[in-house]
Write an enzyme that holds these catalytic residues in place. Structure first.
Site, PDB file in Angstrom:
ATOM      1  N   GLU A   4       0.822  -1.215   0.000  1.00  0.00           N
ATOM      2  CA  GLU A   4       0.000   0.000   0.000  1.00  0.00           C
ATOM      3  C   GLU A   4       0.857   1.266   0.000  1.00  0.00           C
ATOM      4  OE1 GLU A   4      -3.011   0.287  -0.857  1.00  0.00           O
ATOM      5  OE2 GLU A   4      -4.014   0.877   0.999  1.00  0.00           O
ATOM      6  N   THR A  22      -5.590   7.887  -4.435  1.00  0.00           N
ATOM      7  CA  THR A  22      -5.310   8.181  -3.024  1.00  0.00           C
ATOM      8  C   THR A  22      -4.220   9.250  -2.890  1.00  0.00           C
ATOM      9  OG1 THR A  22      -5.905   5.928  -2.426  1.00  0.00           O
ATOM     10  CG2 THR A  22      -4.572   7.131  -0.838  1.00  0.00           C
TER      11      THR A  22
HETATM   12  N1  LIG Z   1      -2.725  -4.640  -8.113  1.00  0.00           N
HETATM   13  C1  LIG Z   1      -3.094  -3.372  -8.053  1.00  0.00           C
HETATM   14  N2  LIG Z   1      -4.391  -3.058  -7.887  1.00  0.00           N
HETATM   15  C2  LIG Z   1      -4.794  -1.753  -7.850  1.00  0.00           C
HETATM   16  N3  LIG Z   1      -3.974  -0.699  -7.997  1.00  0.00           N
HETATM   17  C3  LIG Z   1      -2.660  -0.955  -8.163  1.00  0.00           C
HETATM   18  C4  LIG Z   1      -2.172  -2.288  -8.195  1.00  0.00           C
HETATM   19  N4  LIG Z   1      -0.839  -2.226  -8.376  1.00  0.00           N
HETATM   20  C5  LIG Z   1      -0.506  -0.932  -8.453  1.00  0.00           C
HETATM   21  N5  LIG Z   1      -1.598  -0.139  -8.337  1.00  0.00           N
HETATM   22  C6  LIG Z   1      -1.613   1.327  -8.417  1.00  0.00           C
HETATM   23  O1  LIG Z   1      -2.233   1.842  -7.255  1.00  0.00           O
HETATM   24  C7  LIG Z   1      -3.004   3.005  -7.568  1.00  0.00           C
HETATM   25  C8  LIG Z   1      -4.461   2.769  -7.189  1.00  0.00           C
HETATM   26  O2  LIG Z   1      -4.590   2.980  -5.890  1.00  0.00           O
HETATM   27  P1  LIG Z   1      -5.678   3.944  -5.278  1.00  0.00           P
HETATM   28  O3  LIG Z   1      -5.133   4.199  -3.951  1.00  0.00           O
HETATM   29  O4  LIG Z   1      -6.022   5.092  -6.105  1.00  0.00           O
HETATM   30  O5  LIG Z   1      -6.953   3.014  -5.314  1.00  0.00           O
HETATM   31  P2  LIG Z   1      -7.551   2.175  -4.187  1.00  0.00           P
HETATM   32  O6  LIG Z   1      -6.515   1.240  -3.655  1.00  0.00           O
HETATM   33  O7  LIG Z   1      -8.794   1.602  -4.771  1.00  0.00           O
HETATM   34  O8  LIG Z   1      -7.925   3.339  -3.175  1.00  0.00           O
HETATM   35  P3  LIG Z   1      -8.423   3.364  -1.684  1.00  0.00           P
HETATM   36  O9  LIG Z   1      -7.239   2.900  -0.902  1.00  0.00           O
HETATM   37  O10 LIG Z   1      -8.799   4.776  -1.482  1.00  0.00           O
HETATM   38  O11 LIG Z   1      -9.546   2.466  -1.511  1.00  0.00           O
HETATM   39  C9  LIG Z   1      -2.917   3.203  -9.068  1.00  0.00           C
HETATM   40  O12 LIG Z   1      -1.932   4.156  -9.344  1.00  0.00           O
HETATM   41  C10 LIG Z   1      -2.483   1.847  -9.559  1.00  0.00           C
HETATM   42  O13 LIG Z   1      -1.758   1.904 -10.747  1.00  0.00           O
HETATM   43  N1  LIG Z   2      -6.550   6.405   4.942  1.00  0.00           N
HETATM   44  C1  LIG Z   2      -6.307   6.466   3.532  1.00  0.00           C
HETATM   45  C2  LIG Z   2      -7.143   5.412   2.868  1.00  0.00           C
HETATM   46  C3  LIG Z   2      -7.054   5.439   1.378  1.00  0.00           C
HETATM   47  O1  LIG Z   2      -6.166   4.483   0.909  1.00  0.00           O
HETATM   48  C4  LIG Z   2      -6.704   7.848   3.021  1.00  0.00           C
HETATM   49  O2  LIG Z   2      -7.849   8.247   3.278  1.00  0.00           O
HETATM   50  O3  LIG Z   2      -5.897   8.516   2.379  1.00  0.00           O
END
Ligand SMILES: Nc1ncnc2c1ncn2[C@@H]1O[C@H](COP(=O)(O)OP(=O)(O)OP(=O)(O)O)[C@@H](O)[C@H]1O
Ligand SMILES: N[C@@H](CCO)C(=O)O
Length: 331
Positions: free
Chosen positions: A148, A201
């Site tokens: 993350e 994020t």
């Molecule tokens: N396996 C993966 N799945 C999703 N996103 C990935 C992965 N590997 C790398 N990334 C990268 O992580 C970012 C997506 O993460 P983002 O934090 O925006 O979404 P999220 O994890 O759905 O968000 P949140 O944590 O708010 O729920 C993008 O830049 C994407 O390219």
């Molecule tokens: N705590 C995080 C969760 C999103 O990945 C934020 O709000 O930025």
């Protein structure tokens, strides 16, 4: 992480394992009153990672399917959290293992329901099953949080990865190394609605990278403490009164068209609480039963439709299961 490696005994690859599949659920982080500290797992939606042993020692991301393809998500082992987490785990433990990685995305990109955390958790659970003696989830969680951190600008926050790994509603004391407790979930249900917008994020964190006053900090701390006490005492009146995010929501809600209308609708329908899920655009409303949660979810979808946005809805209890191994085959 170094401390954690020291605590883990010498581990070895089980040469008999050929294939492993693991699943980890979507999650909703922050829980309005616990920015970077609280989160819950969703049932029935998540990412699945398939690992197949190779004859050589390379890590190769072969395929991304489901809601995303390699057009939206990188096949590069260092750019995709699945590859990066597996690579770090193998390197830290000086393990030599070649794997073909296939990722089945059930979570849309930048949706606010923890797509990168679900992928990180499923990947670390799956590679762990290639060991002679697989490690406990508690010994793996720091790797998922590391995954993350790679996409959050280097910040360690386990509020998606921890519920994705362990399920339920969690409260972190520390994200590096991970320390957390499982909170009572009081049979609460959530309507999680994801409008068709994309918020990264990393970008949403820039909006809150501003000074907060001590007055704001004290007021929010009082709310957070009230919610934790309400959960332990099963006091839904106190819970509803104090489920308020005064710090983050006002700054981030501008990214979500229809946020104020959605909140008003959920409160009108009797929701016990409402907030942004993670960094959005997903939002969530809390209810004391599944029927109420279903009604609210339908109405929230309509609110976003009025904004010209389609939306996905998920109804879940706050005690959904965490990540798990769903298949394992020997050579
Ligand atoms: N396996 C993966 N799945 C999703 N996103 C990935 C992965 N590997 C790398 N990334 C990268 O992580 C970012 C997506 O993460 P983002 O934090 O925006 O979404 P999220 O994890 O759905 O968000 P949140 O944590 O708010 O729920 C993008 O830049 C994407 O390219
Ligand atoms: N705590 C995080 C969760 C999103 O990945 C934020 O709000 O930025």
């Amino acid at each position: 992480m170094d401390e954690m490696i020291k605590r883990i005994k010498k581990i070895k690859i089980n040469e008999k394992i050929a294939k492993v599949t693991a699943f980890a659920p979507a999650t909703s982080a922050n829980f309005a009153v616990g920015f970077d500290l609280m989160g819950f797992a969703l049932s029935g939606v998540g990412d699945t990672v398939h690992l197949q042993k190779r004859d050589d020692k390379q890590l190769v991301i072969k395929q991304i399917c489901g809601l995303l393809t390699d057009k939206e998500l990188s096949l590069d082992v260092d750019q995709n959290v699945c590859g990066a987490v597996i690579k770090k785990f193998l390197q830290d433990h000086q393990l030599s293992l070649g794997l073909d990685i296939s990722i089945e995305k059930g979570i849309p990109l930048g949706s606010g329901i923890g797509g990168s955390a679900a992928s990180s958790v499923a990947a670390i659970l799956a590679v762990n099953e290639f060991l002679v003696e697989p490690l406990a989830k508690e010994q793996l969680i720091d790797y998922a949080i590391y995954g993350e951190s790679l996409i959050s600008g280097g910040v360690y926050h386990g509020d998606n990865a921890v519920p994705a790994m362990f399920g339920g509603l969690v409260l972190l004391q520390n994200s590096k190394p991970c320390e957390f407790i499982q909170l009572p979930s009081l049979d609460l249900c959530a309507s999680v609605v994801v409008p068709n917008l994309k918020i990264e994020t990393k970008e949403a964190r820039k909006l809150i990278d501003v000074p907060f006053t001590i007055k704001e900090f004290v007021a929010q701390s009082a709310k957070t403490a009230a919610i934790i006490s309400a959960l332990y005492e099963g006091d839904l009146v106190r819970f509803k009164k104090h489920f308020v995010d005064m710090l983050i929501e006002p700054k981030r809600k501008v990214l979500i068209n229809g946020f104020d209308q959605a909140k008003q609708k959920a409160i009108e329908l009797g929701a016990l609480g409402f907030g942004i899920s993670g960094s959005g655009p997903a939002v969530f409303a809390l209810s004391s039963n599944k029927d109420a949660a279903a009604v609210i979810a339908n109405e929230l979808v309509k609110v976003f439709a009025n904004e010209g946005l389609s939306a996905e809805k998920y109804i879940t209890s706050l005690s959904a299961k965490g990540g798990q191994i769903i298949a394992k085959e020997e050579v």
